[in-house]
Design an enzyme around this catalytic site. Structure first.
Site, PDB file in Angstrom:
ATOM      1  CB  SER A 109      17.506  41.234  53.101  1.00 39.65           C
ATOM      2  OG  SER A 109      17.970  41.271  51.762  1.00 39.65           O
ATOM      3  CG  HIS A 135      12.676  40.316  40.859  1.00 40.70           C
ATOM      4  ND1 HIS A 135      13.731  40.931  40.223  1.00 40.70           N
ATOM      5  CD2 HIS A 135      13.225  39.478  41.787  1.00 40.70           C
ATOM      6  CE1 HIS A 135      14.872  40.498  40.728  1.00 40.70           C
ATOM      7  NE2 HIS A 135      14.596  39.616  41.678  1.00 40.70           N
ATOM      8  CG  HIS A 186      18.925  44.993  47.300  1.00 39.05           C
ATOM      9  ND1 HIS A 186      20.017  45.762  47.638  1.00 39.05           N
ATOM     10  CD2 HIS A 186      18.906  43.965  48.189  1.00 39.05           C
ATOM     11  CE1 HIS A 186      20.625  45.222  48.668  1.00 39.05           C
ATOM     12  NE2 HIS A 186      19.982  44.134  49.027  1.00 39.05           N
ATOM     13  CB  VAL A 225      18.515  48.079  57.342  1.00 36.28           C
ATOM     14  CG1 VAL A 225      18.524  49.410  56.581  1.00 36.28           C
ATOM     15  CG2 VAL A 225      17.071  47.559  57.425  1.00 36.28           C
ATOM     16  NE  ARG A 226      25.101  44.231  55.752  1.00 34.77           N
ATOM     17  CZ  ARG A 226      24.985  45.034  54.704  1.00 34.77           C
ATOM     18  NH1 ARG A 226      23.800  45.325  54.215  1.00 34.77           N
ATOM     19  NH2 ARG A 226      26.054  45.569  54.150  1.00 34.77           N
ATOM     20  CG  HIS A 261      20.112  58.484  42.637  1.00 35.68           C
ATOM     21  ND1 HIS A 261      21.266  57.967  43.189  1.00 35.68           N
ATOM     22  CD2 HIS A 261      19.802  57.682  41.590  1.00 35.68           C
ATOM     23  CE1 HIS A 261      21.647  56.903  42.490  1.00 35.68           C
ATOM     24  NE2 HIS A 261      20.779  56.713  41.514  1.00 35.68           N
TER      25      HIS A 261
END
Length: 298
Positions: free
Chosen positions: A90, A94, A104, A107-108, A143
């Protein structure tokens, strides 16, 4: 269930991203390895008061336990009573320059097991962009990278995950998006394990392609205290979302995760004001009118 290949991927991803961020920053990130008394641990990589990143962190964690925290069993009651493992990478960045957006990525992987039963597993993750001053070409690049990343996994996947991101990173108490979105997915176990793992790897691997070109474009733009002031005000929305709505923050705190690493996502300088409104026609007002409402950037 053999989760070593997943762990190896996540730790390698952390190393790869840190290498690219250190090249961008021109300085090293702190390395802080930690153990969790209830099981597991992790490695936090952090920079504070850098030239490019005022605060940034890339965390790897692998935690485990015998009982699911309430935030997980409320969402999936069938997991009650199973031993579990959760791991992932994670990051939150900033930047110092208000023209550079916050980013941000996460992936988990999660697995819950019980003797004599098939394991329950899923992947999750995504990435999203939070600008303070909007640039359409930056939003399109971010995007477009997300779409190209997901295209090999199905024609409809990007549209679904973009919509999911728009809906998830939304401050209901403000009736306002956190930023310009990106992609988000959770509970991914459709199709084969290899497909789900492959999609998760594709998302993790594409983050720097989506984000670092924006930093290079904007990092040298001149700014004044006005822009810094608005950046600090909008960072307050980031804090509100993470502390009020984010399921990952809640899971981490309820499962006995390491508080310093979980709250690494919070920016170092933040401001709140009572009932503040941007000046009509200003660049600050344009963020609200042209960038925060969900739209098709492509």
């Amino acid at each position: 269930m053999d989760i070593d290949p997943i762990r190896d991927y996540f730790t390698g991803l952390q190393d790869s991203i840190i290498g690219q961020l250190e090249a961008t920053e021109g300085a090293a990130f702190l390395r802080d390895a930690w153990d969790r008394p209830q099981g597991g641990g992790g490695i936090s990589r952090l920079i504070e008061d850098g030239k490019v990143f005022e605060r940034g962190g890339v965390n790897f964690s692998h935690v485990k336990g015998e009982q699911m925290p309430a935030s997980a069993t409320a969402h999936r009651p069938e997991l009650a009573g199973r031993r579990w493992q959760a791991m992932g990478v994670s990051l939150v960045l900033h930047p110092r320059n208000p023209y550079c957006p916050t980013a941000h990525m996460n992936v988990r992987f999660f697995v819950a097991e019980r003797e004599g039963e098939a394991p329950v597993w899923w992947f999750g993750g995504g990435m999203d962009l939070t600008p303070y001053y909007g640039f359409e070409e930056d939003a399109r690049h971010f995007h477009l990278t997300c779409r190209n990343t997901l295209e090999p996994f199905g024609a409809d996947v990007h549209a679904r995950y973009k919509k999911w991101c728009d809906e998830y990173f939304f401050l209901k108490h403000r009736n306002e998006a956190r930023g310009v979105g990106g992609i988000f997915f959770d509970d991914l176990n459709e199709g084969s394990f290899d497909r789900c793992f492959g999609l998760t790897q594709a998302v993790g691997n594409s983050f720097t392609t989506a984000y670092l070109p924006l930093i290079e474009r904007r990092r040298e733009l001149p700014y004044t205290e006005r822009e810094r002031d608005f950046q600090a005000y909008r960072r307050g929305r980031y804090v509100e979302f993470n502390l009020v709505w984010d399921r990952g923050t809640l899971f981490g705190l309820q499962s006995g995760g390491r508080t310093e690493s979980i709250l690494m996502s919070l920016p170092p300088i933040v401001k709140w004001r009572y009932s503040w409104q941007p000046e009509p026609g200003s660049a600050e007002a344009r963020l609200y009118s042209d960038f925060l409402p969900p739209r098709d950037w492509l």
